[in-house]
Design an enzyme around this catalytic site. Structure first.
Site, PDB file in Angstrom:
ATOM      1  N   GLY A  31     -18.122  48.805  42.227  1.00 13.53           N
ATOM      2  CA  GLY A  31     -19.415  48.315  42.094  1.00 13.53           C
ATOM      3  C   GLY A  31     -19.950  47.369  41.124  1.00 13.53           C
ATOM      4  O   GLY A  31     -18.813  46.820  40.299  1.00 13.53           O
ATOM      5  N   HIS A  37     -14.870  40.403  42.250  1.00 11.52           N
ATOM      6  CA  HIS A  37     -14.837  41.262  43.660  1.00 11.52           C
ATOM      7  C   HIS A  37     -14.960  40.577  45.168  1.00 11.52           C
ATOM      8  O   HIS A  37     -14.332  40.759  45.990  1.00 11.52           O
ATOM      9  CB  HIS A  37     -16.102  42.337  43.533  1.00 11.52           C
ATOM     10  CG  HIS A  37     -15.811  43.417  42.188  1.00 11.52           C
ATOM     11  ND1 HIS A  37     -16.927  43.200  41.422  1.00 11.52           N
ATOM     12  CD2 HIS A  37     -15.065  44.127  41.997  1.00 11.52           C
ATOM     13  CE1 HIS A  37     -16.508  43.835  40.470  1.00 11.52           C
ATOM     14  NE2 HIS A  37     -15.389  44.570  40.854  1.00 11.52           N
ATOM     15  N   GLN A  61     -11.268  58.663  36.222  1.00 13.55           N
ATOM     16  CA  GLN A  61     -10.374  57.491  35.410  1.00 13.55           C
ATOM     17  C   GLN A  61     -11.181  57.112  34.173  1.00 13.55           C
ATOM     18  O   GLN A  61     -10.488  56.218  33.574  1.00 13.55           O
ATOM     19  CB  GLN A  61     -10.158  56.399  36.384  1.00 13.55           C
ATOM     20  CG  GLN A  61     -11.291  55.499  36.868  1.00 13.55           C
ATOM     21  CD  GLN A  61     -11.002  54.525  37.675  1.00 13.55           C
ATOM     22  OE1 GLN A  61     -10.917  54.692  38.976  1.00 13.55           O
ATOM     23  NE2 GLN A  61     -11.051  53.427  37.345  1.00 13.55           N
ATOM     24  N   GLY A 147      -7.159  43.022  42.702  1.00 12.69           N
ATOM     25  CA  GLY A 147      -7.262  41.956  41.914  1.00 12.69           C
ATOM     26  C   GLY A 147      -6.236  41.812  40.648  1.00 12.69           C
ATOM     27  O   GLY A 147      -5.726  43.026  40.193  1.00 12.69           O
ATOM     28  N   GLN A 148      -5.427  40.867  40.489  1.00 14.80           N
ATOM     29  CA  GLN A 148      -4.480  40.824  39.251  1.00 14.80           C
ATOM     30  C   GLN A 148      -4.852  40.830  38.112  1.00 14.80           C
ATOM     31  O   GLN A 148      -4.160  41.351  37.236  1.00 14.80           O
ATOM     32  CB  GLN A 148      -3.717  39.249  39.603  1.00 14.80           C
ATOM     33  CG  GLN A 148      -2.540  38.947  38.489  1.00 14.80           C
ATOM     34  CD  GLN A 148      -1.502  39.652  38.849  1.00 14.80           C
ATOM     35  OE1 GLN A 148      -1.085  40.272  39.633  1.00 14.80           O
ATOM     36  NE2 GLN A 148      -0.915  39.850  37.506  1.00 14.80           N
ATOM     37  N   ARG A 187     -17.866  44.745  33.009  1.00 21.31           N
ATOM     38  CA  ARG A 187     -18.216  45.318  31.666  1.00 21.31           C
ATOM     39  C   ARG A 187     -18.596  43.937  30.544  1.00 21.31           C
ATOM     40  O   ARG A 187     -19.092  44.280  29.740  1.00 21.31           O
ATOM     41  CB  ARG A 187     -16.797  45.862  30.906  1.00 21.31           C
ATOM     42  CG  ARG A 187     -16.608  47.313  31.573  1.00 21.31           C
ATOM     43  CD  ARG A 187     -15.465  48.103  30.708  1.00 21.31           C
ATOM     44  NE  ARG A 187     -15.525  49.490  31.165  1.00 21.31           N
ATOM     45  CZ  ARG A 187     -14.772  50.080  32.219  1.00 21.31           C
ATOM     46  NH1 ARG A 187     -13.662  49.170  32.502  1.00 21.31           N
ATOM     47  NH2 ARG A 187     -14.488  51.138  32.183  1.00 21.31           N
TER      48      ARG A 187
HETATM   49  P1  AMP Z   1     -13.392  47.515  39.520  1.00 23.98           P
HETATM   50  O1  AMP Z   1     -14.672  47.369  40.145  1.00 23.98           O
HETATM   51  O2  AMP Z   1     -13.431  46.866  38.148  1.00 23.98           O
HETATM   52  O3  AMP Z   1     -12.657  48.865  39.896  1.00 23.98           O
HETATM   53  O4  AMP Z   1     -12.371  46.488  40.231  1.00 23.98           O
HETATM   54  C1  AMP Z   1     -12.205  46.359  41.760  1.00 23.98           C
HETATM   55  C2  AMP Z   1     -11.461  45.433  42.161  1.00 23.98           C
HETATM   56  O5  AMP Z   1     -11.823  44.068  41.789  1.00 23.98           O
HETATM   57  C3  AMP Z   1      -9.815  45.644  41.530  1.00 23.98           C
HETATM   58  O6  AMP Z   1      -8.662  45.417  42.056  1.00 23.98           O
HETATM   59  C4  AMP Z   1      -9.909  44.415  40.478  1.00 23.98           C
HETATM   60  O7  AMP Z   1      -8.572  44.372  40.066  1.00 23.98           O
HETATM   61  C5  AMP Z   1     -10.580  43.569  40.945  1.00 23.98           C
HETATM   62  N1  AMP Z   1     -11.254  42.446  40.185  1.00 23.98           N
HETATM   63  C6  AMP Z   1     -11.955  42.790  38.963  1.00 23.98           C
HETATM   64  N2  AMP Z   1     -12.406  41.736  38.290  1.00 23.98           N
HETATM   65  C7  AMP Z   1     -11.767  40.724  38.906  1.00 23.98           C
HETATM   66  C8  AMP Z   1     -11.547  39.364  38.424  1.00 23.98           C
HETATM   67  N3  AMP Z   1     -11.994  38.697  37.419  1.00 23.98           N
HETATM   68  N4  AMP Z   1     -10.826  38.497  39.471  1.00 23.98           N
HETATM   69  C9  AMP Z   1     -10.083  38.966  40.454  1.00 23.98           C
HETATM   70  N5  AMP Z   1     -10.329  40.460  40.794  1.00 23.98           N
HETATM   71  C10 AMP Z   1     -10.835  40.965  39.897  1.00 23.98           C
END
Ligand code: AMP
Length: 281
Positions: A31, A37, A61, A147-148, A187
């Site tokens: 979220g 995202h 985690q 995401g990479q 963050r």
């Molecule tokens: P998170 O909510 O931080 O767990 O991220 C969820 C998904 O979004 C994960 O697969 C992340 O790698 C991807 N993600 C987060 N930030 C970025 C970004 N700046 N560019 C591309 N994908 C992202």
């Protein structure tokens, strides 16, 4: 768009969406959604006729003392953004729904889980792989989009899918950045304006290493040295690691003869940020 809170209903809804659409894609998130995202949601929408997004701040985690309690939770805004993207299903379970209080079963991708961020965040990737496996099991998507930005997460999930013979195809999308180069992250909202400015050292250090590489330098220690110099000029940022590793094994690569991952993590105050890029000789 349907908002689902229970595992039982999500199983039913996913089954129905998959039967109707032919291909159901999942985008797992915690979220506090941003354009990074949403880029995954759009990529999923281009691949699949139905997209499910999970929103779950996964406690397992986070280590004690990390930001689980204060992690941004913006469900109303997230739902609005996902509705506008034409998402079919949103799965937003509670912690109690996802974890029995006496949970004893964990998924650990050995060897990979202790590398890079895993070294400074013990147990982090055990939580990640466990929750992703649970989501894949509940939703059984045809594809799942990551995401990479979280490069080691990608390597770990790919390996888990391979080792456990999961049927879901893993798709990886490029890092989305602000115009000045800072990789988008939920963050980033913790950063003061000064820290936000100093945080540019992450992408700058990667760019400097890439510049040397493009000039013909193939020794990783020289690229790492240049990156460390960039950090030395930015004292607000505390470098956690800057490593050049193999894309699959995540083992350090001393001389770059095949594509490698350059990954960086640093603290701005208490906020830990990551970034990376892939170099291809
Ligand atoms: P998170 O909510 O931080 O767990 O991220 C969820 C998904 O979004 C994960 O697969 C992340 O790698 C991807 N993600 C987060 N930030 C970025 C970004 N700046 N560019 C591309 N994908 C992202």
């Amino acid at each position: 768009m349907r908002l689902v809170h229970t595992i039982e209903e999500m199983r039913e809804q996913s089954r129905a969406a998959r039967a109707k659409a032919g291909h159901l894609a999942l985008v797992p998130t915690m979220g506090a959604l941003h354009q990074g995202h949403l880029s995954l949601v759009r990529a999923a929408g281009a691949r699949a006729s139905a997209v499910a997004v999970s929103i779950f701040v996964n406690p397992t985690q986070f280590a004690p003392g990390e930001d689980f309690a204060v992690y941004p939770r913006t469900l109303a805004a997230d739902l609005k953004a996902l509705e506008a993207e034409g998402v079919e299903l949103v799965f937003a379970p509670s912690v109690d729904e996802m974890y029995a209080s006496n949970n004893l079963t964990w998924v650990v991708v050995e060897g990979l889980s202790e590398r890079l961020c895993g070294a400074s965040r013990p147990g982090h990737f055990r939580g990640v792989s466990t929750v992703v496996l649970k989501l894949l099991h509940i939703i059984t998507p045809d594809s799942a989009f990551f995401g990479q930005k979280d490069a080691l997460q990608v390597a770990i999930i790919r390996r888990m899918v391979r080792d456990l013979n999961l049927a879901t195809t893993i798709e990886v999308c490029p890092i989305v950045r602000d115009p000045d180069g800072l990789a988008l992250s939920s963050r980033n909202r913790y950063l003061t304006p000064e820290d936000r400015q100093s945080a540019l050292v992450l992408s700058r250090s990667l760019a400097q290493a890439e510049k040397l590489f493009k000039g013909g330098e193939r020794r990783s220690d020289r690229l790492i040295q240049a990156a460390k110099q960039a950090f030395a000029r930015e004292p607000r940022a505390r470098l956690d690691y800057f490593e050049i590793v193999d894309l699959d094994t995540i083992e350090p690569v001393p001389t770059i003869t095949q594509p490698v991952l350059i990954a960086v993590a640093a603290f701005l105050g208490r906020t830990r940020l990551i970034d990376n890029l892939i170099l291809t000789p």
